[in-house]
Design an enzyme around this catalytic site. Sequence first.
Site, PDB file in Angstrom:
ATOM      1  N   LYS A  94       0.861  -1.195   0.000  1.00 20.79           N
ATOM      2  CA  LYS A  94       0.000   0.000   0.000  1.00 20.79           C
ATOM      3  C   LYS A  94       0.887   1.232   0.000  1.00 20.79           C
ATOM      4  CE  LYS A  94      -3.956  -2.258   0.642  1.00 20.79           C
ATOM      5  NZ  LYS A  94      -5.249  -2.161  -0.006  1.00 20.79           N
ATOM      6  N   LYS A 149      -2.174   1.265  -2.795  1.00 15.86           N
ATOM      7  CA  LYS A 149      -2.374   0.214  -3.800  1.00 15.86           C
ATOM      8  C   LYS A 149      -1.878   0.611  -5.168  1.00 15.86           C
ATOM      9  CE  LYS A 149      -6.992  -0.327  -3.316  1.00 15.86           C
ATOM     10  NZ  LYS A 149      -8.160  -1.152  -3.624  1.00 15.86           N
ATOM     11  N   LYS A 203       2.076  -9.179  -1.928  1.00 14.08           N
ATOM     12  CA  LYS A 203       1.379  -9.151  -3.213  1.00 14.08           C
ATOM     13  C   LYS A 203       1.089  -7.738  -3.690  1.00 14.08           C
ATOM     14  CE  LYS A 203      -3.221  -9.752  -3.236  1.00 14.08           C
ATOM     15  NZ  LYS A 203      -3.737  -8.376  -3.090  1.00 14.08           N
ATOM     16  N   ASP A 255      -1.548  -5.077  -5.367  1.00 11.55           N
ATOM     17  CA  ASP A 255      -2.983  -4.913  -5.162  1.00 11.55           C
ATOM     18  C   ASP A 255      -3.712  -5.110  -6.491  1.00 11.55           C
ATOM     19  OD1 ASP A 255      -5.222  -4.547  -3.592  1.00 11.55           O
ATOM     20  OD2 ASP A 255      -4.308  -2.906  -2.480  1.00 11.55           O
ATOM     21  N   GLU A 256      -5.040  -5.207  -6.417  1.00 10.21           N
ATOM     22  CA  GLU A 256      -5.819  -5.622  -7.592  1.00 10.21           C
ATOM     23  C   GLU A 256      -5.781  -4.622  -8.732  1.00 10.21           C
ATOM     24  OE1 GLU A 256      -7.160  -4.981  -4.596  1.00 10.21           O
ATOM     25  OE2 GLU A 256      -8.300  -3.161  -5.027  1.00 10.21           O
ATOM     26  N   HIS A 274      -7.138 -13.232  -6.693  1.00 17.95           N
ATOM     27  CA  HIS A 274      -7.917 -12.133  -6.094  1.00 17.95           C
ATOM     28  C   HIS A 274      -9.292 -12.149  -6.745  1.00 17.95           C
ATOM     29  CE1 HIS A 274      -9.124  -8.155  -4.745  1.00 17.95           C
ATOM     30  NE2 HIS A 274      -8.025  -8.045  -4.024  1.00 17.95           N
ATOM     31  N   LYS A 319     -12.998  -5.534   6.972  1.00 17.54           N
ATOM     32  CA  LYS A 319     -13.744  -4.357   6.506  1.00 17.54           C
ATOM     33  C   LYS A 319     -14.821  -4.684   5.484  1.00 17.54           C
ATOM     34  CE  LYS A 319     -10.629  -3.049   2.667  1.00 17.54           C
ATOM     35  NZ  LYS A 319      -9.550  -2.201   2.191  1.00 17.54           N
ATOM     36  N   SER A 350      -8.620 -11.524   4.080  1.00 16.16           N
ATOM     37  CA  SER A 350      -8.019 -10.232   3.740  1.00 16.16           C
ATOM     38  C   SER A 350      -9.084  -9.165   3.646  1.00 16.16           C
ATOM     39  CB  SER A 350      -7.299 -10.383   2.396  1.00 16.16           C
ATOM     40  OG  SER A 350      -6.698  -9.180   1.997  1.00 16.16           O
ATOM     41  N   GLY A 351      -8.706  -7.946   3.965  1.00 11.88           N
ATOM     42  CA  GLY A 351      -9.632  -6.827   3.886  1.00 11.88           C
ATOM     43  C   GLY A 351      -9.888  -6.269   5.273  1.00 11.88           C
ATOM     44  N   GLY A 352      -9.114  -5.248   5.648  1.00 15.79           N
ATOM     45  CA  GLY A 352      -9.334  -4.604   6.937  1.00 15.79           C
ATOM     46  C   GLY A 352      -8.753  -5.337   8.127  1.00 15.79           C
ATOM     47  N   GLN A 361      -3.878 -11.760   5.536  1.00 19.61           N
ATOM     48  CA  GLN A 361      -3.265 -10.648   4.821  1.00 19.61           C
ATOM     49  C   GLN A 361      -3.666  -9.316   5.422  1.00 19.61           C
ATOM     50  OE1 GLN A 361      -2.989 -12.044   0.181  1.00 19.61           O
ATOM     51  NE2 GLN A 361      -4.390 -10.444   0.686  1.00 19.61           N
ATOM     52  N   ALA A 362      -2.702  -8.446   5.536  1.00 16.31           N
ATOM     53  CA  ALA A 362      -3.003  -7.087   5.981  1.00 16.31           C
ATOM     54  C   ALA A 362      -2.244  -6.090   5.121  1.00 16.31           C
ATOM     55  CB  ALA A 362      -2.626  -6.909   7.442  1.00 16.31           C
TER      56      ALA A 362
END
Length: 399
Positions: free
Chosen positions: A138, A140, A164, A166-167, A255, A295, A325-327, A347-348
């Site tokens: 990040k 991202k 990784k 990001d998307e 993803h 999140k 993953s996510g928040g 994942q963070a």
Amino acid sequence: MEDVIAHYYFRPDGRTTPQEAAQAIAEEETTGTWTALTTRQDYVRGLDGTVESVEESGRGYLTAIRYPYEIFEPGNVAQYLSVVAGNLFGLGRLEAVRLTDVDFPESLACFNGPNFGIEGVRRLLGTRNRPHVGTIIKPKVGLTPTDTALVAYEAASGGVDFIKDDETLTNQAFCPMADRVEAVMARLDEAKDETGRQVLYAVNISDRADKIVERAEEAIELGANTLMVDVITCGYSALQALAEEPGISVPIHVHRTMHAAMTRNPEHGIAMRPIARLVRMMGGDQLHTGTVSGKMGGNAEELILDNRALTDPWYGFKPVFPVASGGLHPGKIHAELETLGTEIVLQAGGGIHGHPDGTAAGARAMCQAVDAFLEGVSASEYAKDHVELKHALDLWGTS
Ligand SMILES: O=C(COP(=O)(O)O)[C@H](O)[C@H](O)COP(=O)(O)O
Ligand SMILES: [Mg+2]
């Protein structure tokens, strides 16, 4: 040959009985349409769909529909989806309809599945009996290749197993893929010299259908040791093409950006479970399935079943690593592991790079939260003599 059974939740409109609504799905997706046909020959009847059951559930109904084996073209996943998840979503006689699961017979599960799976990925890293800790670089988008590599180096130094893209990061001018892969892998080599630990870096090679394999091969030639693909936007056959390409000899991290347009509404769309099954058949080694405390919301009972679709024995396909993953941040790790178990990648992004003492400290705090759980100690207790975890909990709390 065995048929396909697809499971749906639906709510009919006011003028349609539940049985008629289920029948409308079976007809639209097989041999029928909105009216009787003069072109219908007797032999076509062999391809008719059948309503196996209809039962009440909440505000609507559950139905199982049998689609004859012969209606499918073995090995053509796009065609499978057009049957089990096609026009039915727009039928006016249904106010809502959601595909909740699909039972594919072995004869139609005629794909190779994951090349690595959980065991294969663990073998590359030498881990067992513990979750993997991962991070998304990040911000991202926006960092240069050099700065991306610096963030990766710090995360690796702090102890993550997995890094990784990001998307939305692929091959934009501000961070070309080739420069990024070279820079990140060089810094990960440096970190490995210092720590002795191998870290995986999944480069996002999502691209147009006729170029994605080429891009993946280029990334691997430049040193990438894992690939990432956005499976909903690129398509399941893109994942299949990557997994079946003999020259692609690294794990594929999947993803699911855009999935919530299908998965989020509990009454309409496509649940995560069928998506998980398709990703496993097509050859994904790791797949985002969601969190219990992050999140993006989500339902813990469904998530446990989604993860089981990735890990339960199934036609000899290797188990896929579920990714939460996510928040996430260190204060949420206990809840995730308690509910989802330790065969998981945690994942963070913000939960590591937002740590007040920086990325390396953030990575350490995540690993400490995992260690606390494995040692049966609460995060707050463990934080008493782990300063990085303490600072994370001070900032974000424990829920
Ligand atoms: O970048 C992130 C998370 O970043 P952060 O850790 O900063 O929230 C991912 O794209 C989400 O995992 C998507 O959600 P899901 O995996 O559920 O599809
Ligand atoms: Mg993301």
